[in-house]
Write a protein that holds these residues in place. Structure first.
Motif, short mmCIF file in Angstrom:
data_model
loop_
_atom_site.label_atom_id
_atom_site.label_comp_id
_atom_site.label_asym_id
_atom_site.label_seq_id
_atom_site.Cartn_x
_atom_site.Cartn_y
_atom_site.Cartn_z
N ALA A 221 0.84 -1.19 0.00
CA ALA A 221 0.00 0.00 0.00
C ALA A 221 0.88 1.24 0.00
CB ALA A 221 -0.92 0.01 1.22
N VAL A 222 0.43 2.27 -0.74
CA VAL A 222 1.16 3.53 -0.80
C VAL A 222 0.18 4.67 -0.56
CG1 VAL A 222 2.76 4.97 -2.12
CG2 VAL A 222 2.63 2.50 -2.59
N GLY A 223 0.52 5.57 0.37
CA GLY A 223 -0.38 6.69 0.65
C GLY A 223 0.34 7.83 1.33
N ASP A 224 -0.40 8.91 1.59
CA ASP A 224 0.23 10.10 2.17
C ASP A 224 -0.62 10.81 3.22
OD1 ASP A 224 -1.72 11.22 0.34
OD2 ASP A 224 -0.63 13.11 0.52
N GLY A 225 -1.83 10.29 3.49
CA GLY A 225 -2.72 11.03 4.38
C GLY A 225 -3.09 10.32 5.65
N ILE A 226 -3.74 11.07 6.54
CA ILE A 226 -4.23 10.51 7.80
C ILE A 226 -5.19 9.36 7.53
CG2 ILE A 226 -5.55 11.02 9.89
CD1 ILE A 226 -2.77 12.29 9.81
N ASN A 227 -5.97 9.47 6.45
CA ASN A 227 -6.92 8.40 6.12
C ASN A 227 -6.23 7.18 5.52
OD1 ASN A 227 -6.29 9.84 3.77
ND2 ASN A 227 -8.29 9.53 2.86
N ASP A 228 -4.90 7.22 5.39
CA ASP A 228 -4.14 6.07 4.89
C ASP A 228 -3.44 5.29 6.00
OD1 ASP A 228 -4.69 6.61 2.15
OD2 ASP A 228 -3.15 8.16 2.15
N LEU A 229 -3.51 5.77 7.22
CA LEU A 229 -2.77 5.14 8.32
C LEU A 229 -3.10 3.66 8.47
CD1 LEU A 229 -2.84 7.92 11.07
CD2 LEU A 229 -0.79 6.90 10.05
N MET A 231 -4.49 1.71 6.31
CA MET A 231 -4.14 1.00 5.09
C MET A 231 -2.66 0.62 5.08
SD MET A 231 -4.64 2.28 1.12
CE MET A 231 -3.29 3.48 1.07
N LEU A 232 -1.80 1.54 5.52
CA LEU A 232 -0.38 1.25 5.57
C LEU A 232 -0.08 0.15 6.58
CD1 LEU A 232 1.20 4.84 5.34
CD2 LEU A 232 0.77 3.21 3.49
N TRP A 234 -2.23 -2.20 7.40
CA TRP A 234 -2.83 -3.42 6.85
C TRP A 234 -1.87 -4.14 5.91
CZ3 TRP A 234 -3.57 -3.79 1.53
CH2 TRP A 234 -4.22 -4.95 1.08
N ALA A 235 -1.15 -3.40 5.11
CA ALA A 235 -0.31 -4.00 4.07
C ALA A 235 0.90 -4.71 4.66
CB ALA A 235 0.16 -2.93 3.10
N ALA A 236 1.34 -5.75 3.98
CA ALA A 236 2.59 -6.40 4.38
C ALA A 236 3.74 -5.41 4.28
CB ALA A 236 2.85 -7.61 3.48
N HIS A 237 3.63 -4.47 3.33
CA HIS A 237 4.64 -3.43 3.17
C HIS A 237 3.92 -2.12 2.87
CE1 HIS A 237 8.81 -2.16 2.60
NE2 HIS A 237 8.40 -1.43 1.57
N GLY A 238 4.01 -1.17 3.79
CA GLY A 238 3.37 0.13 3.63
C GLY A 238 4.39 1.20 3.29
N VAL A 239 4.09 1.98 2.25
CA VAL A 239 5.00 3.04 1.79
C VAL A 239 4.32 4.39 1.96
CG1 VAL A 239 6.35 3.95 -0.13
CG2 VAL A 239 6.01 1.47 0.09
N ALA A 240 5.00 5.32 2.62
CA ALA A 240 4.48 6.68 2.78
C ALA A 240 5.19 7.61 1.82
CB ALA A 240 4.69 7.16 4.22
N MET A 241 4.44 8.53 1.24
CA MET A 241 5.04 9.55 0.39
C MET A 241 5.88 10.49 1.25
SD MET A 241 3.85 8.67 -2.57
CE MET A 241 4.19 10.09 -3.62
#
Length: 273
Positions: A221-229, A231-232, A234-241
């Motif tokens: 999962a890749v995201g940049d916002g509070i609503n992505d926390l 999701m990041l 949840w993913a086996a690998h979470g990527v933040a912008m």
């Protein structure tokens, strides 16, 4: 992160601030996706991995991104997890509704002057006033009185409080009791999104993952916002912008360059070429 097949088989991508860097209010934001990001997402699609756009945007404001990226199979998650649409047809296939009577009764008292924008799933919005927001530029916009709106149900209620700070809105919503409702606040702007309790991008992604038969260890999962926390997480690998808030950066397994530097393309290139 080393994936069993060499690359993840389910890739969840936020839209605003991740796929593109234009202002949310730009009605043609889908056209601002860079050449590098387009090519990177295309490589993921051609690999056979499931690409799932996950956004706070409503369905009508998400469909242009699916078309722009030529994602013609699978699903997209809209309204922060409250709505699932078929990427092939753009139609709503699942939704989580809640009644507006009680939350509006509370919030109209606590937030004088607030504008309420309620999703009409798959169609557009019903709103008590106009705001310069992406969801007002896609789909039908029906202006209604607050009493009429309170008789309806919705999947997502956006609360705009013009003339106030995001922090002030956050403090008020933190202190009110809204049973069965989840409030997501953005402290950098006077906006809050309300959905049914238990709704999130992560919750819908998990249900979709099971349905698609994807192993939990094969998710990105890749995201940049509070609503992505979530999701990041949840993913086996979470990527933040790289431009994401500190709390989002801290939740990620990896940080890629900011959107202005095609960070998503850089992140995806580690697994897809």
């Amino acid at each position: 992160m080393v994936f069993e097949l060499g690359h993840p088989t389910m890739v969840a991508l936020d839209i605003d601030g991740t796929l593109h860097c234009a202002e949310d209010t730009n009605p043609l934001a889908h056209e601002t996706i860079s050449v590098a990001v387009r090519a990177a997402v295309r490589a993921v699609v051609l690999s056979g991995a499931h690409v799932v756009l996950c956004t706070g945007r409503l369905a009508p404001a998400t469909r242009p991104f699916l078309r722009e990226l030529n994602i013609i199979a699978g699903f997209a998650i809209c309204s922060n997890g409250a709505v699932l649409i078929d990427a092939t047809t753009g139609k709503v296939v699942e939704q989580a509704l809640f009644d507006l009577r009680d939350p509006i009764a509370v919030l109209r008292e606590q937030l004088p002057g607030a504008i309420f924008v309620s999703e009409n799933p798959g169609v557009g919005v019903r709103a008590t006033g106009f705001v310069d927001d992406a969801d007002m530029h896609h789909g039908e916009v029906e202006l209604v009185g607050i009493d009429e709106l309170a008789t309806m149900s919705t999947t997502r209620l956006a609360v705009h409080w013009p003339g106030h700070s995001g922090q002030a809105l956050t403090e008020i919503l933190t202190g009110v009791d809204l049973p069965g409702i989840r409030s997501l606040c953005y402290e950098d702007e006077p906006l809050a999104d309300l959905t049914a309790a238990g709704v999130s991008k992560a919750a819908m992604l998990e249900r979709l993952r099971i349905e698609l038969g994807v192993a939990a260890t094969e998710t990105l999962a890749v995201g940049d916002g509070i609503n992505d926390l979530e999701m990041l997480d949840w993913a086996a690998h979470g990527v933040a912008m790289g431009h994401a808030p500190a709390s989002v950066l801290a939740a990620a397994d990896q940080i890629c360059p900011p959107g202005t530097e095609d960070g998503l393309a850089t992140a995806l290139s580690g697994w897809f070429r």
